[in-house]
Each structure stands twice: as structure tokens, then as C-alpha cells.
Design an enzyme around this catalytic site. Structure first.
Site, PDB file in Angstrom:
ATOM      1  CB  SER A 409      73.306  65.590  21.499  1.00  0.00           C
ATOM      2  OG  SER A 409      74.025  65.445  20.288  1.00  0.00           O
ATOM      3  CG  HIS A 430      71.899  65.832  25.823  1.00  0.00           C
ATOM      4  ND1 HIS A 430      70.747  65.983  25.089  1.00  0.00           N
ATOM      5  CD2 HIS A 430      72.826  66.632  25.215  1.00  0.00           C
ATOM      6  CE1 HIS A 430      70.960  66.816  24.092  1.00  0.00           C
ATOM      7  NE2 HIS A 430      72.211  67.226  24.146  1.00  0.00           N
ATOM      8  CD  GLU A 442      67.125  64.985  26.198  1.00  0.00           C
ATOM      9  OE1 GLU A 442      66.020  64.709  25.708  1.00  0.00           O
ATOM     10  OE2 GLU A 442      68.175  65.000  25.527  1.00  0.00           O
ATOM     11  CG  ASN A 480      69.216  66.859  20.036  1.00  0.00           C
ATOM     12  OD1 ASN A 480      68.737  67.987  20.012  1.00  0.00           O
ATOM     13  ND2 ASN A 480      70.442  66.632  20.470  1.00  0.00           N
TER      14      ASN A 480
END
Length: 696
Positions: A409, A430, A442, A480
Site C-alpha cells: 500500500s 493494491h 490501484e 494512501n
């Protein structure tokens, strides 16, 4: 592109032909109108069949024309529908495949309707914050009554034609050759001299009275409080029973134009187009070869690994799942079976499907089992040292041409790729937790990731029904990296006087599915702790707030430990404020000698949401994301950003970028924190009076 016209005896056939879904844009409408005029002018023609090409009737209006002159240019869709309805020669709509939106309204304007049993019928405008604006709310109730009309229009969900067999919508439903069935119906209408039935002349019958509309309105207020369209749909259908048809049509059109200008509809349309744009990778050749993925390997059988595996099992793709110890492997299999058994109990899965999907799963304790798989996804602990061990092992056993993916991540995909002899075959995939439920994926493109591997990843994302967004390599990628800035402001607010429940309440009232502290408890506070410790090693920041670290040092990792920012009871996700957390925060503030103050909900929202906006602008200017809408799709699909606000960058556009910068300047002046210095792209766009989503 267009419609084509041909004669079959005394029947004229007008074919809708505008691939891929025969949408009713201006040019196509003009060609359809021309075909109708030819049929009306030909004395040999006694009936007309309207049918779609390639097994599709029409997906309806071209929504790219909304808010443009083309939408109202003649022949407009209402004008075209009126022309078919006014035809002195009987018109038969022959419906196959997709029949949605303006396509349904066009069919309602025809005098007779024949459909294949599996044709999908929908008026989905409500999902774009609109209502059917070309007579759908007035004509459909006249044929099927209020209850069914409301169900179709207010939910926007597709219904198979066979489920509408007795509704009054269709004259004939067939399983065979639609074209031949339509010609036979035309011949029957001609030979029997069947009277033309114009839908708008039918007197609407409401045997259920006002109670039906009251019930639907109460339901809409409860289920869609932030969306105006469902209530407006109900009001329009109600008008079909209260007003003469011309007044009802005028009322419908007025509401449509009002909804078209609402921020909610603009946000929904932005999200709709954003998802479709995200799959288009700007510098990826269209002819890129796609690798076949017939079997997938997953390393790690924790919550993420099992969730990732289920995505492929659900799509009928065999999975080899690796764990290091037999008891851990048994636990993984138990988790997957338990999830499927729960789906069976809820009626979402048949028992035979459960066994079929479990039989696609091969558990293993050996990397050697990956020798024949086409895609290997690593889902182990978020540590570069652990990732290195895993990738060196899978590189040694994977066949040539296998794709190697990390579910990291935050970590550097390029460095992970360097642990292999095939960096062109490595990328990030991800997934978001729970991985078998969350839509977002992702796809992280490394510096050496080949076009073929990227294209294959986007293709497999589609196969497993994920919303894929491409990201470049940076710490945290798109989602993130932005959430780190958001969480930093949330934690800063604790230092200044707010409590976790106050911050969460403000952001949830703004529309976030979950406030930052509840979200952290759900994900696991130890995950963020591990990331912060890694970042402090690589980019030390002596000023960062350590309240969250103190929480983790007490073992309060969130829901999984029964305590985090909140207290939880066994078997429940309900979060209860905890006096011990307040004591921890008070002690921390006292140690640092912090001055406390009252913080308004408005400040909480602006600081957290504008932190997202500013970091998103940096991501965009660094080309980590391809386009602003990709960032919005990430936040709508993976982080619970309110759909009716369209994503953080669309929200900033709606608010006005100059106003955003002015608010950030207030925070900068008050705190002196360089965090609030606007991104260069944000300043540039604001200075030019542009927006993130301005046309290039």
C-alpha cells in the site's frame, strides 16, 4: 454511423446504428428522423419497424451532450419521440440487448413493442442525478401503473423483459429471431388493421391512491437524503396521474432541466465519466498484447490474501494460495469457506457455487507450486525486507512471462522490482480491504513495467470487476499518500483541542462514510504505526504528532483488539467513545504544554478535506495520477468520499479554486505551518480561473 433504411414488403425497417450502444446523439437522431420521413413518404409502406444493430436497441441519450447545444438541437429526443408517436403508420419497436434511458422513452413513443425475453430494460437517469426527461415519467405509468413505474424509475435498476411479460409494456416477448418476430407482428397489425395506440392518449389509472406516492417519498427521504433526484422522480410520476399529458410532459422537462444544474447531478456524471476515463492509459498503445491469465498465485493467507484470492475464485479463475505453516493455511481455507457460507445463508450464492469455487482453490506450503501460474500476487507484511525475501523466491520459480505483483500500500514498487531479474514483469496491484468487496484497485506502474504487463493488469481488473486506476510510484501512491495528509490534520486537531469523536462526527456529517479515527480502527492502527515508523527512518520529522503512536504502544490496534480510538464490544462494530483515550490525549497535551481551544465543525472539515485537495494537486502535477478524475475515482471507490460531492478535486472545483486557496491562506496565517502552502498546480489553475477538471 447512423441508421439505415430498407423495405421488406409493405414494412419499412429503420435500424439504429451507432456503436457500441446505438446512443441517440444529434447526428444519429437526424438519421433516424430521415428514415422515418422516408417511410412516411413511401405509399408502399404500411408499417414501420424500429430495431437496433448488433443485438442492441439503444443505450439512450448521449450524456456527453448534456449541457451542450447538441442536446437541444433539433431533432431533439422529445421531438423524435413525438414524431414516431404521431406517425399515421403503425410503428413497432423491436427490442434486444440493452434498452435504457432515452431508448425506453423512444420505445414508449412507438405504437407496439416486441422484445427478446433477455433484453434489459432500464430508466437509469436517477443514477446520474436526473429523471427521464423525454416523456418516460409520463408514458410509462400509463402503461404499467404507478407501483411498477416508480420501481423502474426511482431505482434505475435494469429489469429483464421477461419479468415484465404481464406488465402491459410489451405486446409480445419472444425467445427466437427478433427481426422475424417484428416483421410478423407488423404483418399482423396491417392485416388486422389494428388501431394505432398512442401511449400519451391512455388515461393513467392509479388504483392505489396517494398512499403509494407517500410510501415512496418516505423511502426516498430515508435512503437518499443527499440526492434530490429520487424525490423529483416520484413527483413527476405523480404528475402523470394528476395532470393532462402535455402539462405532465412540461412539468417533467422543467424538473429535468433543474436537476441538470444541481451539483449532485454534476458530481454523479463526473463519477460516471471518471470511471470510464480511468481505464484509458494515456501512453499505453491500444495494440498492446494482453497476457492470458488462466491461473493465479497468492502469497499470504491473511485477511488481504484471502480476500484477493476470492476475487479470482469468484471469476472462475483457479488460485494457488501459499502460506508458510499448515495451521495458517487451514485457517485461510476456513476463512474463505466461512465467507462463502455466509453468502449462501444470505441468498447471494448457491451451495453448488460454493463448492465449485472452493474446488478452484489449491492450498500449498511450497513456492514450487507457482511454477505454472500466470500471475503471482504478494500479500504479506508491509516490510521491505519481507517483500525482498518473497520476490526473490517467486522470481526463482515463476515461469517466463508470469506477472509478479505486490499488494503493497505504500512501498517502492521499483525497489521491489529490483529484487527480480524481470523488472518489466513487476507492478503493484493494491487491493483495498475487504479485498473481495471493495471496488477499487490501484494499478501501480513501475519505471520498468512493460506496456504489455500494464495492459494485462488493466484487463484482469475488468475480469474481476474492479475499478482500476493507474498510479505512478511514490510513497503511498494516490490514495494512501493523500490519506496521510488527511490523517495528519485529523491528528493535529487532537493536539489543538478536538476529540476523536468530534472530528469523526464533523466529517461524517460532511458525507464521509467513516471519520478518520473510526476508519483507522477498522483498518488497524498498527498498519499506520508501521508506516509511520518506516517513514521516520527514511524521512525523519521531529514535529509529527505522536498521539497515535502512544495509542498503539498500549496495544489499542482497533476493532481487531476490541479497543483503539474507540471501545468495541465482541461481535459488534459499533464505536463507543472511551474515557481512557481522552486521558491519553490530555496527558500528551499536558506534556507538550499545548494551548487548547474550541474547534468548529467547519474548521475540522476544511482542514481535513482541503488537505486531500492540496496533496491531490501535488500528485497530479507530479504525474503520479493521469488526470484529476482518476484521483476522484480513487476516493469515491476506495475511501468513502461522498458520491454526491464527486470526489475531493471535483469538490474543490465546485467550491472554486480561488476560494480554496483563500481558506488555505487563513490556515497558513494562523498556524505558520508550511503544510498549507498551495501546490503549484493549484495556484496556477486558480490564477487562470480554471479548475482541476477543466477541458485540456
Amino acid at each position: 454511423m447512423g441508421s439505415f433504411y430498407e423495405s421488406h414488403g409493405s414494412t419499412a425497417v429503420i435500424t439504429l446504428d451507432n456503436p457500441p450502444i446505438n446512443s441517440l446523439g444529434l447526428e444519429h437522431r437526424s438519421r433516424i428522423s430521415k428514415g422515418l420521413k422516408e417511410a412516411l413518404a413511401d405509399d408502399r409502406v404500411r408499417a414501420i419497424v424500429l430495431i437496433g444493430s448488433r443485438g442492441v436497441f439503444t443505450g439512450g441519450a448521449d450524456i456527453r451532450e448534456f449541457n451542450t447545444p447538441q442536446a437541444l438541437a433539433e431533432p431533439s429526443l422529445p421531438t423524435l419521440i413525438d414524431a414516431f408517436e404521431d406517425s399515421p403508420k403503425p410503428v413497432i419497436a423491436a427490442i434486444a440487448g440493452v434498452c435504457m434511458g432515452g431508448g425506453v422513452e423512444l420505445a414508449l413513443g412507438c405504437h407496439f413493442r416486441v422484445a427478446l425475453a433477455d433484453a434489459q430494460i432500464a430508466l437509469p437517469e436517477v443514477k446520474l442525478g436526473l429523471l427521464p426527461g423525454a416523456g418516460g415519467t409520463q408514458r410509462l405509468p400509463r402503461l404499467v401503473g404507478p407501483e411498477l413505474a416508480l420501481k423502474i424509475i426511482v431505482t434505475g435498476d435494469a429489469v429483464p423483459a421477461q419479468n415484465l411479460r404481464d406488465s402491459g409494456l410489451f405486446d409480445l416477448i419472444v425467445d427466437g429471431n427478433l427481426f422475424e418476430a417484428a416483421l410478423r407482428l407488423a404483418e399482423q397489425v396491417i392485416s388486422e388493421k389494428s388501431p394505432i395506440r398512442r401511449t400519451r392518449t391512455i388515461v393513467a389509472q392509479n388504483l392505489g391512491g396517494d398512499a403509494i406516492f407517500h410510501r415512496w417519498k418516505e423511502q426516498a427521504r430515508a435512503q437518499s437524503p443527499n440526492f434530490p433526484a429520487p424525490l423529483k422522480c416520484i413527483e413527476a410520476v405523480e404528475a402523470a396521474f394528476a395532470l393532462p399529458v402535455e402539462q405532465g410532459l412540461s412539468f417533467e422537462r422543467q424538473i429535468f432541466m433543474e436537476l441538470l444544474q444541481t451539483n449532485e447531478s454534476k458530481a454523479l456524471r463526473h463519477a460516471f465519466f471518471g470511471e470510464r476515463a480511468a481505464v484509458k492509459v494515456k501512453d499505453l498503445p491500444e495494440a498492446s498484447r494482453i497476457r492470458t491469465i488462466q491461473q493465479v498465485g497468492v502469497v499470504g493467507g491473511g485477511t488481504m490474501g484471502t480476500g484477493i484470492a476470492m476475487n479470482f475464485l469468484n471469476a472462475g479463475i483457479p488460485v494457488v494460495l501459499l502460506e508458510m505453516k499448515q495451521d495458517a493455511l487451514d485457517r485461510c481455507l476456513g476463512m474463505i469457506r466461512k465467507t462463502y457460507e455466509s453468502a449462501v445463508k444470505k441468498g447471494k450464492l448457491k451451495i453448488e457455487q460454493l463448492e465449485t469455487q472452493m474446488n478452484l482453490l489449491t492450498p500449498t506450503l511450497s513456492y514450487e507450486s507457482f511454477q505454472d501460474v500466470d500471475l503471482i500476487i504478494e500479500a504479506v507484511f508491509e516490510s521491505m525486507a519481507v517483500k525482498e525475501q518473497v520476490f526473490r523466491k517467486i522470481d526463482a520459480v515463476a515461469k517466463a512471462g508470469a506477472i509478479l505483483a505486490s499488494n503493497t500500500s505504500t512501498l517502492d514498487i521499483d525497489r521491489i522490482a529490483s529484487f527480480t531479474k524481470r523488472p518489466a514483469d513487476v507492478l503493484g496491484l493494491h487491493f483495498f480491504s475487504p479485498a473481495h468487496v471493495m471496488k477499487l484497485l490501484e494499478v501501480v506502474r513501475g519505471a520498468k513495467t512493460s506496456a504489455e504487463v500494464l495492459a494485462s493488469a488493466m484487463n484482469i481488473a475488468k475480469t474481476i470487476k474492479k475499478t482500476a486506476v493507474v498510479s505512478g510510484v511514490c510513497d503511498g501512491f494516490i490514495g494512501n499518500r493523500m490519506i496521510a495528509a488527511y490523517s495528519q490534520q485529523a491528528t493535529n486537531l487532537l493536539e489543538e483541542g478536538a476529540l476523536p469523536e468530534e472530528v469523526d462526527r464533523a466529517l461524517e456529517e460532511f458525507g464521509m462514510a467513516m471519520g478518520p479515527f473510526r476508519m483507522s480502527d477498522l483498518a488497524g492502527n498498527d498498519i499506520g504505526w508501521a508506516i509511520r515508523k518506516h517513514q521516520q527512518l527514511t524521512q525523519p520529522d521531529p514535529q509529527y504528532p505522536r498521539i497515535a503512536d502512544r495509542l498503539c504502544e498500549l496495544g489499542r490496534f482497533g476493532q481487531k483488539t476490541g479497543a483503539g480510538w474507540y471501545q468495541y464490544t465482541a461481535g459488534s462494530r459499533e464505536a463507543f467513545p472511551d474515557s481512557r483515550v481522552k486521558e491519553l490525549i490530555d496527558l500528551y497535551r499536558s506534556e507538550k504544554g499545548l494551548q487548547l481551544r474550541q474547534i468548529s465543525q467547519e474548521e475540522v472539515v476544511d482542514r481535513c478535506i482541503l488537505a486531500l485537495v492540496n496533496e491531490g494537486a501535488k500528485i497530479l502535477e507530479e504525474n503520479i495520477a493521469q488526470r484529476a478524475s482518476d484521483i476522484d475515482v480513487v476516493y469515491l471507490s476506495g475511501y468513502g468520499f461522498p458520491l454526491y460531492r464527486g470526489g475531493p478535486l471535483f469538490y474543490a472545483d465546485t467550491r472554486g479554486l480561488r476560494a480554496v486557496i483563500e481558506r488555505m491562506a487563513q490556515f497558513l496565517a494562523k498556524s505558520g505551518d508550511s503544510f498549507w502552502k498551495p501546490a503549484a498546480l493549484l495556484s496556477e489553475l486558480a490564477a487562470k480561473g480554471l479548475s482541476f477538471n477543466s477541458p485540456p
